[in-house]
Design a protein around this motif. Sequence first.
Motif, PDB file in Angstrom:
ATOM      1  N   LYS A   1      35.603  -3.294  11.629  1.00 17.30           N
ATOM      2  CA  LYS A   1      35.022  -4.464  10.981  1.00 17.30           C
ATOM      3  C   LYS A   1      35.721  -4.695   9.644  1.00 17.30           C
ATOM      4  CE  LYS A   1      30.457  -3.241  12.822  1.00 17.30           C
ATOM      5  NZ  LYS A   1      29.050  -2.929  12.453  1.00 17.30           N
TER       6      LYS A   1
ATOM      7  N   GLN B   1      43.223  -6.089  13.608  1.00 16.22           N
ATOM      8  CA  GLN B   1      42.284  -7.193  13.688  1.00 16.22           C
ATOM      9  C   GLN B   1      40.861  -6.677  13.872  1.00 16.22           C
ATOM     10  OE1 GLN B   1      43.618  -9.760  16.872  1.00 16.22           O
ATOM     11  NE2 GLN B   1      45.103 -10.787  15.548  1.00 16.22           N
ATOM     12  N   PRO B   2      39.893  -7.447  13.465  1.00 18.95           N
ATOM     13  CA  PRO B   2      38.499  -7.057  13.721  1.00 18.95           C
ATOM     14  C   PRO B   2      38.293  -6.774  15.206  1.00 18.95           C
ATOM     15  CG  PRO B   2      38.559  -8.904  12.214  1.00 18.95           C
ATOM     16  CD  PRO B   2      39.964  -8.703  12.683  1.00 18.95           C
ATOM     17  N   GLY B   3      37.575  -5.690  15.462  1.00 12.95           N
ATOM     18  CA  GLY B   3      37.368  -5.262  16.837  1.00 12.95           C
ATOM     19  C   GLY B   3      38.421  -4.307  17.343  1.00 12.95           C
ATOM     20  N   GLY B   4      39.482  -4.135  16.587  1.00 17.81           N
ATOM     21  CA  GLY B   4      40.567  -3.260  16.998  1.00 17.81           C
ATOM     22  C   GLY B   4      40.304  -1.796  16.685  1.00 17.81           C
ATOM     23  N   SER B   5      41.317  -0.971  16.968  1.00 19.82           N
ATOM     24  CA  SER B   5      41.198   0.476  16.799  1.00 19.82           C
ATOM     25  C   SER B   5      42.393   1.036  16.041  1.00 19.82           C
ATOM     26  CB  SER B   5      41.118   1.165  18.170  1.00 19.82           C
ATOM     27  OG  SER B   5      39.991   0.745  18.907  1.00 19.82           O
TER      28      SER B   5
ATOM     29  N   ARG C   1      30.956   4.274  16.312  1.00 23.09           N
ATOM     30  CA  ARG C   1      32.255   3.584  16.328  1.00 23.09           C
ATOM     31  C   ARG C   1      33.408   4.524  15.985  1.00 23.09           C
ATOM     32  NH1 ARG C   1      33.279  -0.226  12.678  1.00 23.09           N
ATOM     33  NH2 ARG C   1      31.851   0.611  11.084  1.00 23.09           N
TER      34      ARG C   1
ATOM     35  N   VAL D   1      41.608  -4.472   7.688  1.00 24.21           N
ATOM     36  CA  VAL D   1      41.009  -5.121   8.858  1.00 24.21           C
ATOM     37  C   VAL D   1      40.927  -6.611   8.562  1.00 24.21           C
ATOM     38  CG1 VAL D   1      39.081  -5.199  10.464  1.00 24.21           C
ATOM     39  CG2 VAL D   1      39.670  -3.042   9.311  1.00 24.21           C
TER      40      VAL D   1
ATOM     41  N   ASN E   1      37.091   2.820  16.145  1.00 22.55           N
ATOM     42  CA  ASN E   1      37.005   1.735  17.112  1.00 22.55           C
ATOM     43  C   ASN E   1      36.102   0.627  16.586  1.00 22.55           C
ATOM     44  OD1 ASN E   1      38.563   3.298  18.940  1.00 22.55           O
ATOM     45  ND2 ASN E   1      36.725   4.248  19.789  1.00 22.55           N
ATOM     46  N   SER E   2      36.211  -0.526  17.194  1.00 18.32           N
ATOM     47  CA  SER E   2      35.365  -1.676  16.821  1.00 18.32           C
ATOM     48  C   SER E   2      35.393  -1.901  15.314  1.00 18.32           C
ATOM     49  CB  SER E   2      33.927  -1.450  17.305  1.00 18.32           C
ATOM     50  OG  SER E   2      33.884  -1.259  18.697  1.00 18.32           O
TER      51      SER E   2
ATOM     52  N   SER F   1      42.011 -10.740  10.320  1.00 24.34           N
ATOM     53  CA  SER F   1      42.596 -11.558  11.377  1.00 24.34           C
ATOM     54  C   SER F   1      43.714 -12.426  10.817  1.00 24.34           C
ATOM     55  CB  SER F   1      41.512 -12.433  12.028  1.00 24.34           C
ATOM     56  OG  SER F   1      40.846 -13.194  11.052  1.00 24.34           O
TER      57      SER F   1
END
Length: 114
Positions: free
Chosen positions: A85, A12-16, A65, A112, A82-83, A114
Motif C-alpha cells: 500500500k 505499484q500498489p498491490g505489488g510485492s 500481508r 509504493v 505482499n499487497s 502508481s
Amino acid sequence: VQLQASGGGLVQPGGSLRLSCAASGSIFSISTMAWYRQAPGKRRELVASITSDGSTNYAGSVKGRFTISRDNAKSTVYLQMNSLKPEDMAVYYCKMPTRLYDYWGQGTLVTVSS
C-alpha cells in the motif's frame, strides 16, 4: 556484526517485494532479527521480528500481508511484502538486537506508487 539490507525499489500498489538482510559474524543463528521502517516525518517503527527458534511477531498494519523468515545457513533474514500500500512506503531497516548493542543495517527504500 555488519548488516547489509537490499531488495527495495519502486512497486505499484498491490505489488510485492522481498527484502533481504545479510549478516556477518557468528551470532546470527542465535539472534532475534527484526525489520523496522521509517517514513518521512515519522518515527521508526517495528514491522516484524523473528526469534532464533522462528517465532514471529508483526505490526498490526502488516499482519497478513508481510512475512518475515530467516535462513541461518545464509545468515540472512527476509521480509516478503505482499499487497503493498502507499502507506508502506518507507526506508526499511534490519536490526539485530543484542544485550550490549543494537546493530542496524543501512536501510533500503521501498516506494509504493502508481
